[in-house]
Design a protein around this motif. Structure first.
Motif, PDB file in Angstrom:
ATOM      1  N   GLN A 110       0.824  -1.210   0.000  1.00  9.18           N
ATOM      2  CA  GLN A 110       0.000   0.000   0.000  1.00  9.18           C
ATOM      3  C   GLN A 110       0.861   1.264   0.000  1.00  9.18           C
ATOM      4  O   GLN A 110       0.486   2.281  -0.578  1.00  9.18           O
ATOM      5  CB  GLN A 110      -0.917   0.003   1.223  1.00  9.18           C
ATOM      6  CG  GLN A 110      -2.030  -1.041   1.152  1.00  9.18           C
ATOM      7  CD  GLN A 110      -2.869  -1.086   2.406  1.00  9.18           C
ATOM      8  OE1 GLN A 110      -2.638  -0.314   3.331  1.00  9.18           O
ATOM      9  NE2 GLN A 110      -3.827  -1.989   2.451  1.00  9.18           N
ATOM     10  N   PRO A 115       0.374   1.314  -7.365  1.00  8.83           N
ATOM     11  CA  PRO A 115      -0.971   1.600  -7.889  1.00  8.83           C
ATOM     12  C   PRO A 115      -1.039   2.891  -8.692  1.00  8.83           C
ATOM     13  O   PRO A 115      -1.775   2.975  -9.676  1.00  8.83           O
ATOM     14  CB  PRO A 115      -1.818   1.695  -6.616  1.00  8.83           C
ATOM     15  CG  PRO A 115      -1.073   0.889  -5.606  1.00  8.83           C
ATOM     16  CD  PRO A 115       0.362   1.130  -5.909  1.00  8.83           C
ATOM     17  N   SER A 211      -3.272  -3.325  -8.433  1.00  5.54           N
ATOM     18  CA  SER A 211      -4.686  -3.083  -8.102  1.00  5.54           C
ATOM     19  C   SER A 211      -5.648  -3.581  -9.177  1.00  5.54           C
ATOM     20  O   SER A 211      -6.811  -3.849  -8.902  1.00  5.54           O
ATOM     21  CB  SER A 211      -4.909  -1.584  -7.866  1.00  5.54           C
ATOM     22  OG  SER A 211      -4.559  -0.842  -9.024  1.00  5.54           O
TER      23      SER A 211
END
Length: 226
Positions: A110, A115, A211
């Motif tokens: 994350q 992403p 993602s």
């Protein structure tokens, strides 16, 4: 006054003569008299010290008589230590470590810029951080990949580098289902249920960091069989 003076002189001479007699003529008698005087002298004891020694002696006698070597606490309460099941504790610790490892993996992915850098077509326009989960189940590593037309392919090629497998093709549909087609490298060894599970997990985790990918399938199914 004069009488008192001469009386004092008299007794001094008597005592001096007696001591001289003991010293020069009968030394054993002097020793006996000294011992008698010492025995008749009163012994002064410290109450606090005497009481403490008495308490210690009483405790020692109690321990000796009962055969109990457990130290006595200051409160007189003896604690009972229950046996601890170390196997259950080790199992719990292993479960916690596994959970923490999964959390760290998700946080690292994350916090990377993957992403943002990857487009829907898995094309990158700048350097991108990717995470490789080794096929042997060891710790994952971060790599910085250059701009690429297919960052997934480059990542899988890096994953299968120096392994018993090679990437043939990868197909991603609009629903996020990824089909990875791999093949065995000739003259390489691979086997065991643990190795199969570790390899499958590594491929899935490496692909799912993007993602756009929601589900991973590996083809053909028998390629991971020992």
């Amino acid at each position: 006054m004069k009488k008192f003076f001469w009386t004092t002189i008299f007794w001094i001479l008597v005592v001096a003569g007696f001591l001289w007699y003991l010293k020069w003529f009968d030394q054993p008698l002097a020793v006996d008299l000294s011992s008698m005087i010492i025995k008749t002298m009163p012994i002064v004891e410290c109450p606090s010290t005497t009481n403490k020694i008495s308490e210690i002696s009483s405790d020692l006698e109690e321990i000796t008589s009962t055969g109990d070597t457990t130290p006595l606490s200051t409160t007189g309460v003896v604690s009972v230590v229950q046996p601890i099941n170390t196997s259950s504790i080790d199992t719990k610790l292993d479960e916690i470590k596994a959970q923490l490892r999964d959390i760290n993996e998700k946080l690292d992915i994350q916090n990377s810029n993957t992403p943002d850098a990857v487009s829907v077509s898995l094309k990158t326009t700048k350097k991108t951080n990717v995470w490789i989960f080794p096929l042997d189940g060891s710790d994952y590593k971060k790599y910085v990949m250059p701009a690429s037309d297919d960052i997934l392919k480059d990542t899988l090629d890096l994953l299968f580098e120096k392994s018993p497998f090679a990437l043939v093709d990868s197909k991603l549909d609009n629903d996020g289902n990824l089909n990875i087609i791999i093949q065995r490298v000739p003259w390489t060894s691979f086997g065991g249920s643990a190795a199969v599970e570790a390899t499958r997990n590594a491929i899935e985790k490496t692909a799912l960091q993007f993602s756009q990918i929601k589900k991973v399938m590996i083809s053909p199914e028998e390629v991971l069989q020992p």
